[in-house]
Design an enzyme around this catalytic site. Structure first.
Site, PDB file in Angstrom:
ATOM      1  CB  CYS A  33      -0.902   0.018   1.238  1.00 32.96           C
ATOM      2  SG  CYS A  33       0.062   0.013   2.742  1.00 32.96           S
ATOM      3  CG  ASP A  35       0.028   3.046   4.356  1.00 29.76           C
ATOM      4  OD1 ASP A  35      -0.057   3.987   3.552  1.00 29.76           O
ATOM      5  OD2 ASP A  35      -0.949   2.446   4.805  1.00 29.76           O
ATOM      6  CB  CYS A  59      -4.368   1.813   7.385  1.00 26.97           C
ATOM      7  SG  CYS A  59      -3.742   0.192   7.829  1.00 26.97           S
ATOM      8  CB  CYS A 103      -1.751  -3.346   8.043  1.00 24.26           C
ATOM      9  SG  CYS A 103      -2.959  -3.114   6.730  1.00 24.26           S
TER      10      CYS A 103
HETATM   11 FE1  FES Z   1      -1.130   0.353   4.456  1.00 22.57          FE
HETATM   12 FE2  FES Z   1      -2.527  -0.846   6.268  1.00 22.57          FE
HETATM   13  S1  FES Z   1      -3.232  -0.147   4.365  1.00 22.57           S
HETATM   14  S2  FES Z   1      -0.454  -0.405   6.330  1.00 22.57           S
END
Ligand code: FES
Length: 126
Positions: A33, A35, A59, A103
């Site tokens: 994602c 992140d 998230c 995640c």
């Molecule tokens: Fe990216 Fe959860 S959607 S860490």
């Protein structure tokens, strides 16, 4: 969808912040994602993690798993912290929805990256 423990750690994350004189810092990105998470570890001369803090652009599940991960490794030795898995963190949170399991990898990888950084600083890198 989320367990009470996940919601608790999401709404009241433990150990958020940074440690200016950290023994090891690890930054990792989630391939799925994009992140990002940064983990700071303060490790004493006995190899015990005295303090740890994290920051994330992630998230809710990433926040909750990192929060739980910091609680699980605080007071542990480097060797013990190395064995931390995302599955163990997710289990401690009473589970995560399958689509959010990736995640929890951020937390595990950030801890490992910070431990590697610590080892490198100690001159013990393999
Ligand atoms: Fe990216 Fe959860 S959607 S860490």
């Amino acid at each position: 969808m989320y367990s009470e423990k996940v919601m608790d750690h999401f709404e009241h994350p433990r150990n958020v912040g940074e440690i200016p004189d950290a023994s090891g810092v690890g930054t990792v990105g989630n391939a799925k994602c994009g992140d990002i998470m940064r983990m700071y570890l303060k490790i004493n001369d006995d190899g015990v993690i005295e303090d740890c803090k994290f920051k994330t652009f992630g998230c809710g599940a990433a926040i909750a798993t990192s929060s739980m991960a910091t609680e699980m490794i605080k007071g542990k030795t480097v060797a013990e912290a190395e064995k931390l898995t995302n599955a163990a963190v997710a289990e401690a949170l009473d589970g995560l929805p399958p689509v959010k399991m990736h995640c929890s990898l951020l937390a595990e990888e950030a801890v490992k990256a910070a431990l590697n950084d610590y080892r490198e600083k100690q001159g013990k890198a393999e």
